[in-house]
Design an enzyme around this catalytic site. Structure first.
Site, PDB file in Angstrom:
ATOM      1  N   CYS A   1       1.594  30.779  50.589  1.00 33.36           N
ATOM      2  CA  CYS A   1       0.304  31.308  51.033  1.00 33.36           C
ATOM      3  C   CYS A   1       0.126  31.075  52.533  1.00 33.36           C
ATOM      4  CB  CYS A   1      -0.820  30.710  50.192  1.00 33.36           C
ATOM      5  SG  CYS A   1      -2.360  31.637  50.272  1.00 33.36           S
TER       6      CYS A   1
ATOM      7  N   HIS B   1       1.084  31.472  44.311  1.00 33.03           N
ATOM      8  CA  HIS B   1       1.117  30.006  44.237  1.00 33.03           C
ATOM      9  C   HIS B   1       1.876  29.482  43.018  1.00 33.03           C
ATOM     10  CE1 HIS B   1      -1.831  29.044  47.418  1.00 33.03           C
ATOM     11  NE2 HIS B   1      -2.374  30.203  47.109  1.00 33.03           N
TER      12      HIS B   1
ATOM     13  N   GLU C   1       2.863  26.512  42.632  1.00 34.05           N
ATOM     14  CA  GLU C   1       2.420  25.135  42.366  1.00 34.05           C
ATOM     15  C   GLU C   1       1.139  25.082  41.547  1.00 34.05           C
ATOM     16  OE1 GLU C   1       1.826  26.793  45.011  1.00 34.05           O
ATOM     17  OE2 GLU C   1       0.025  26.115  46.070  1.00 34.05           O
TER      18      GLU C   1
END
Lengths: 76, 222
Positions: free
Chosen positions: B87, B195, B197
């Site tokens: 990002c 994302h 994560e």
């Protein structure tokens, strides 16, 4: 010495903000707006003996992203 | 395996990615402040996290890319250190010249915050070896400036050299050729807007992201 740095999108780079402005202007009834492009104006106060090459380096290294933007330096 | 996460003023996914790295390695990563000038010795992976570094002032990622620690990241990347930018981290890596192109305002002007489907385009990179080519995964996106732009020659080169790692299954933000993530020519730097994560355990709604960290850390010898 005052400098004005104009940072503009390169021709051909799509400018969604410019497009939205163009549509908003026509929505307000202004006809004949063919295009709007959004750029930035950065004003710098620098020492009078600042070399042109240094100002150019400031633009290339930080103020403009030359992948997508052009810049123009104007001495006020 | 030691890992590190760079923290800028305005980073907000630094802790999420630290959790993902710790889950994959069993060891908490070093959190490295942007004003530091050196990375910890012996790290195998450095993550450049999501967020809004420097409030997105000037251009997203522009000021973070010029912070002192990025000189060290650039030097280590040239020696093969694995660099993962997510990002805002992707924006920082393009601004730092570690990846080609730029990320501009989303074509629809909206901040896009939702789950998106991605196609794994190249499963042969150290970052994507946990996937199979052509597989679809779902990761969340949350960004305003995710519209990937590069000149046609660069885009052709990225496609031709297998540097497109992830592609949006359908248009999300106006990105050229629906590119969601790319790797560097040497393959050791990955930047992506979605994302991984935030998708590492069932409570997140899925764990498609877990395989990225597991595969990467296995590749670097964790």
């Amino acid at each position: 010495m005052k400098l004005r740095i104009y940072v503009t999108l390169k021709p051909g780079v799509l400018d969604p903000q410019g497009k939205a402005i163009e549509h908003a202007l026509s929505g307000l009834g202004f006809s004949g707006v063919d295009s709007a492009r959004v750029g930035k104006l950065i004003e710098l106060e620098v020492a009078d003996d600042t070399a042109d090459a240094d100002v150019d380096a400031m633009c290339r290294q930080l103020l403009a992203n030359t992948v997508i933007e052009n810049y123009r330096i104007e001495r006020a | 395996m030691k890992t590190a996460v760079i923290v800028f003023p305005g980073s907000n996914c630094d802790r999420d990615i630290a959790v993902a790295l710790e889950q994959a390695t069993g060891t908490a990563p070093h959190m490295v402040w942007h004003r530091d000038t050196e990375l910890p010795a012996g790290i195998g992976v450095v993550a450049v996290p999501g967020g809004f570094s420097y409030g997105d002032y000037l251009r997203s990622g522009a000021l973070a890319a010029r912070s002192p620690i990025m000189t060290a990241v650039r030097e280590q990347a040239a020696r093969g250190l694995k660099v993962l930018g997510v990002c805002n981290g992707f924006q920082v890596l393009t601004e730092a010249g570690l990846l080609p192109g730029a990320l501009m305002r989303n074509a629809g002007l909206n901040f896009v915050c939702r789950d998106v489907a991605l196609t794994v385009e190249n499963a042969g990179t150290v970052f994507t070896r946990g996937y199979t080519a052509g597989e679809q995964v779902r990761f969340p996106v949350a960004h305003h400036d995710g519209n990937y732009v590069a000149d046609p020659e660069t885009l052709d080169r990225l496609e031709g050299e297998g540097q497109v790692a992830f592609r949006y299954a359908e248009p999300v933000n106006g990105s050229a050729r629906n590119i969601a993530g790319i790797v560097s020519a040497d393959g050791n730097v990955l930047g992506m807007m979605p994302h991984p994560e935030r998708r590492i355990e069932p409570a997140h709604g899925g764990d498609d992201g877990k395989r990225m960290f597991a595969g990467l850390l296995e590749a670097v010898g964790a």
